[in-house]
Design a protein around this motif. Structure first.
Motif, PDB file in Angstrom:
ATOM      1  N   PHE A   1       1.027  -1.261   0.021  1.00  0.00           N
ATOM      2  CA  PHE A   1       0.028  -0.071  -0.122  1.00  0.00           C
ATOM      3  C   PHE A   1       0.847   1.148   0.012  1.00  0.00           C
ATOM      4  CE2 PHE A   1      -2.812  -3.384   2.116  1.00  0.00           C
ATOM      5  CZ  PHE A   1      -3.741  -3.188   1.153  1.00  0.00           C
ATOM      6  N   ALA A   2       1.955   1.336  -0.789  1.00  0.00           N
ATOM      7  CA  ALA A   2       2.954   2.103  -0.734  1.00  0.00           C
ATOM      8  C   ALA A   2       2.351   3.585  -1.201  1.00  0.00           C
ATOM      9  CB  ALA A   2       4.344   1.968  -1.435  1.00  0.00           C
ATOM     10  N   GLY A   3       1.031   3.440  -2.177  1.00  0.00           N
ATOM     11  CA  GLY A   3       0.459   4.803  -2.678  1.00  0.00           C
ATOM     12  C   GLY A   3      -0.169   5.493  -1.567  1.00  0.00           C
ATOM     13  N   ASP A   4      -0.564   4.924  -0.429  1.00  0.00           N
ATOM     14  CA  ASP A   4      -1.344   5.643   0.613  1.00  0.00           C
ATOM     15  C   ASP A   4      -0.247   6.538   1.440  1.00  0.00           C
ATOM     16  OD1 ASP A   4      -2.300   6.234   3.314  1.00  0.00           O
ATOM     17  OD2 ASP A   4      -3.670   4.520   3.070  1.00  0.00           O
ATOM     18  N   PRO A   5      -0.464   7.735   1.575  1.00  0.00           N
ATOM     19  CA  PRO A   5       0.544   8.709   2.210  1.00  0.00           C
ATOM     20  C   PRO A   5       0.883   8.353   3.418  1.00  0.00           C
ATOM     21  CG  PRO A   5      -1.546   9.762   1.748  1.00  0.00           C
ATOM     22  CD  PRO A   5      -1.731   8.460   0.684  1.00  0.00           C
ATOM     23  N   ASN A   6      -0.236   7.592   4.296  1.00  0.00           N
ATOM     24  CA  ASN A   6      -0.218   7.222   5.463  1.00  0.00           C
ATOM     25  C   ASN A   6       0.095   5.768   5.703  1.00  0.00           C
ATOM     26  OD1 ASN A   6      -1.129   9.880   6.510  1.00  0.00           O
ATOM     27  ND2 ASN A   6      -3.046   9.513   5.997  1.00  0.00           N
ATOM     28  N   ALA A   7       1.057   5.113   4.980  1.00  0.00           N
ATOM     29  CA  ALA A   7       1.224   3.830   4.900  1.00  0.00           C
ATOM     30  C   ALA A   7       1.790   3.518   6.066  1.00  0.00           C
ATOM     31  CB  ALA A   7       1.667   3.454   3.570  1.00  0.00           C
ATOM     32  N   ALA A   8       2.967   4.250   6.399  1.00  0.00           N
ATOM     33  CA  ALA A   8       4.049   3.953   7.252  1.00  0.00           C
ATOM     34  C   ALA A   8       3.203   3.777   8.719  1.00  0.00           C
ATOM     35  CB  ALA A   8       5.127   5.039   7.226  1.00  0.00           C
ATOM     36  N   LEU A   9       2.416   4.970   8.734  1.00  0.00           N
ATOM     37  CA  LEU A   9       2.011   5.136  10.270  1.00  0.00           C
ATOM     38  C   LEU A   9       0.851   3.869  10.506  1.00  0.00           C
ATOM     39  CD1 LEU A   9       1.031   6.465  12.903  1.00  0.00           C
ATOM     40  CD2 LEU A   9      -0.216   7.872  11.514  1.00  0.00           C
ATOM     41  N   LEU A  10      -0.183   3.625   9.306  1.00  0.00           N
ATOM     42  CA  LEU A  10      -1.420   2.851   9.752  1.00  0.00           C
ATOM     43  C   LEU A  10      -0.760   1.520   9.700  1.00  0.00           C
ATOM     44  CD1 LEU A  10      -3.719   4.283   6.952  1.00  0.00           C
ATOM     45  CD2 LEU A  10      -4.105   4.156   9.668  1.00  0.00           C
ATOM     46  N   THR A  11       0.340   1.028   8.967  1.00  0.00           N
ATOM     47  CA  THR A  11       0.896  -0.433   9.022  1.00  0.00           C
ATOM     48  C   THR A  11       1.317  -0.739  10.580  1.00  0.00           C
ATOM     49  OG1 THR A  11       2.944   0.267   8.175  1.00  0.00           O
ATOM     50  CG2 THR A  11       1.385  -0.699   6.710  1.00  0.00           C
ATOM     51  N   ARG A  12       1.813   0.272  11.193  1.00  0.00           N
ATOM     52  CA  ARG A  12       2.400   0.131  12.517  1.00  0.00           C
ATOM     53  C   ARG A  12       1.441   0.176  13.477  1.00  0.00           C
ATOM     54  NH1 ARG A  12       6.251   1.777   9.427  1.00  0.00           N
ATOM     55  NH2 ARG A  12       8.503   1.488   9.646  1.00  0.00           N
ATOM     56  N   LEU A  13       0.343   0.659  13.226  1.00  0.00           N
ATOM     57  CA  LEU A  13      -0.894   0.645  14.193  1.00  0.00           C
ATOM     58  C   LEU A  13      -1.535  -0.352  13.995  1.00  0.00           C
ATOM     59  CD1 LEU A  13      -2.179   4.486  13.801  1.00  0.00           C
ATOM     60  CD2 LEU A  13      -1.097   3.377  15.529  1.00  0.00           C
ATOM     61  N   LEU A  14      -1.442  -1.342  12.944  1.00  0.00           N
ATOM     62  CA  LEU A  14      -2.290  -2.700  12.820  1.00  0.00           C
ATOM     63  C   LEU A  14      -2.100  -3.396  13.828  1.00  0.00           C
ATOM     64  CD1 LEU A  14      -1.886  -3.287   8.976  1.00  0.00           C
ATOM     65  CD2 LEU A  14      -3.736  -2.053  10.154  1.00  0.00           C
ATOM     66  N   VAL A  15      -0.982  -3.683  14.617  1.00  0.00           N
ATOM     67  CA  VAL A  15      -0.710  -4.562  15.621  1.00  0.00           C
ATOM     68  C   VAL A  15      -1.339  -3.891  17.131  1.00  0.00           C
ATOM     69  CG1 VAL A  15       1.196  -5.750  17.124  1.00  0.00           C
ATOM     70  CG2 VAL A  15       1.361  -5.662  14.723  1.00  0.00           C
ATOM     71  N   PRO A  16      -1.101  -2.905  17.292  1.00  0.00           N
ATOM     72  CA  PRO A  16      -1.797  -2.348  18.673  1.00  0.00           C
ATOM     73  C   PRO A  16      -3.328  -2.066  18.516  1.00  0.00           C
ATOM     74  CG  PRO A  16      -0.657  -0.723  17.912  1.00  0.00           C
ATOM     75  CD  PRO A  16      -0.102  -1.793  16.940  1.00  0.00           C
ATOM     76  N   ALA A  17      -3.707  -1.949  17.472  1.00  0.00           N
ATOM     77  CA  ALA A  17      -5.291  -1.449  17.293  1.00  0.00           C
ATOM     78  C   ALA A  17      -6.342  -2.417  18.066  1.00  0.00           C
ATOM     79  CB  ALA A  17      -5.647  -1.457  15.710  1.00  0.00           C
ATOM     80  N   PRO A  18      -5.963  -3.638  17.979  1.00  0.00           N
ATOM     81  CA  PRO A  18      -7.173  -4.449  18.693  1.00  0.00           C
ATOM     82  C   PRO A  18      -7.028  -4.185  20.413  1.00  0.00           C
ATOM     83  CG  PRO A  18      -6.172  -5.878  17.069  1.00  0.00           C
ATOM     84  CD  PRO A  18      -5.356  -4.594  17.061  1.00  0.00           C
ATOM     85  N   SER A  19      -5.749  -3.831  20.809  1.00  0.00           N
ATOM     86  CA  SER A  19      -5.460  -3.591  22.156  1.00  0.00           C
ATOM     87  C   SER A  19      -6.496  -2.345  22.513  1.00  0.00           C
ATOM     88  CB  SER A  19      -4.200  -3.384  22.588  1.00  0.00           C
ATOM     89  OG  SER A  19      -3.505  -4.240  22.442  1.00  0.00           O
TER      90      SER A  19
END
Length: 401
Positions: free
Chosen positions: A46-64
């Motif tokens: 999803f490199a085309g998403d300008p927020n890709a770096a942030l969103l991918t790192r939030l995928l792991v803690p999001a359920p918490s």
């Protein structure tokens, strides 16, 4: 009713209800960490998403975050409508939301599915904790709380290793691993039933502490201690990779190996929980567990070899596995039968609040003072907790005499 439940003809691990509850326990570690090996691939996908770096790192803690918010509400629902519907619906929702990343078109919608996954985890963990209290008493309950931690560790290890392998084929494939939870549903459907609920008047007559609210303050203190314990323990998955990278190791390989040792050690010692608890009591096992964690962080501070690092994380994993079951067992002993869902929900929330807060506390310490201060300060704090638990155990023994 509890006296009838306590009469058993088979070992607790042979009880089909216990097996179903352990299956549910194995899903909780799977929820957050399964997709961790796929994060770099997802960022590239999803490199085309300008927020890709942030969103991918939030995928792991999001359920918490979702668990921390919804678990107390799930506890209230478990007390009012029953544990069985919450558990079954939670597993179904777990499968659907977990697998959604296979087909969702972009990172924002995948992130939203991860928040829904957290709601599923809140339902599962809350119902499972309450059911342990409903079905089992005494030594059986203590044994099952230990087995629960072992199931989380060993299940998490299997799921994470599987995700690492399939992530080499496609960054989306680890989402398919969540479908394995569907295989647990038939047994849960067959053996999980809600026990007849007591009327409020009946509970008050049987348990004066409920009428007076005498259980609430001890439970609140227990919840705070569990949150602090998880905040300390979560230094491992959130900061260990950066520490190893700073030490000059190949952080990806070394971190995977070290976390594998952490889970194996925790899973093994959790199997011994019931036996050790019977020998030394709750205060004794908290002293042993916090002492092992303190030793582990001290060893990590002084470690200069790979073997020493593995020994340090093994001690931390063992200590955490010894203290964690005690929170569940003590909470179920404190809470009245009609409030076990609420107690389980609050306990579940405290785990994930501690996890969420851990990097918020540890990262500024590292930035300002370095890893040495973090590990040294943590070891000192754990040593104080060890001394407090040992002193409490000593005072209790003197009172008995």
């Amino acid at each position: 009713m509890e006296a009838i439940l306590a009469t058993r003809q088979i070992a607790v691990w042979q009880d089909r209800r216990a097996i179903a509850l352990l299956m549910a326990a194995s899903l909780t570690t799977m929820a957050n960490a399964t997709i961790a090996p796929a994060l770099p691939g997802l960022e590239r996908l999803f490199a085309g998403d300008p927020n890709a770096a942030l969103l991918t790192r939030l995928l792991v803690p999001a359920p918490s975050l979702s668990v921390a918010i919804f678990a107390p509400l799930a506890g209230i629902a478990a007390d009012r409508i029953g544990r069985r519907p919450l558990l079954l619906f939670g597993v179904i929702l777990f499968v659907l939301s977990g697998c959604a990343g296979l087909v969702l078109p972009d990172l924002p919608t995948i992130f939203a599915s991860r928040l829904v996954l957290g709601i599923a985890v809140a339902l599962i963990m809350t119902a499972q904790t309450a059911l342990i209290g409903d079905y089992f008493t005494g030594d059986d309950r203590n044994a099952l709380t230990g087995l629960q931690i072992s199931a989380r560790n060993l299940g998490g290890l299997v799921f994470i290793l599987s995700a690492g392998w399939v992530a080499t084929l496609s960054p989306r494939l680890p989402f398919a691993i969540y479908a394995l939870a569907a295989a647990f549903l038939p047994l849960m459907w067959l053996v999980i039933v809600d026990l007849p609920r007591l009327s409020p008047a009946g509970v008050n007559l049987a348990d004066p502490s409920d009428k007076q609210g005498g259980w609430r303050l001890p439970l609140a203190l227990l919840v705070l201690l569990q949150g602090a314990t998880n905040m300390i323990f979560f230094i491992m998955p959130t900061q260990l990779a950066f520490f190893l990278d700073a030490q000059g190791y190949d952080s990806a390989i070394m971190t995977g190996s070290a976390l594998g040792v952490l889970m194996l050690s925790g899973g093994g010692f959790a199997l011994l929980y019931a036996r050790i608890q019977r020998a030394v009591g709750y205060a004794g096992i908290f002293a042993l567990g916090y002492g092992a964690m303190a030793l582990g962080f001290l060893m990590l501070l002084l470690a200069s070899t790979t073997a020493a690092i593995f020994a340090a994380v093994a001690a931390i994993g063992a200590g955490y596995a010894l203290v964690s079951p005690g929170f569940v067992a003590l909470a179920l002993n404190l809470a009245p039968a009609q409030k076990r869902g609420l107690a389980g929900g609050i306990l579940t929330a405290s785990i994930f609040i501690g996890q969420f807060c851990s990097p918020l506390v540890s990262t500024p310490v590292i930035a300002g003072y370095g890893y040495g201060s973090l590990f040294g300060g943590t070891a000192t704090l754990l040593a104080c907790m060890t001394s407090t638990a040992a002193l409490a155990g000593g005072v209790r023994r003197l009172r008995r005499r």
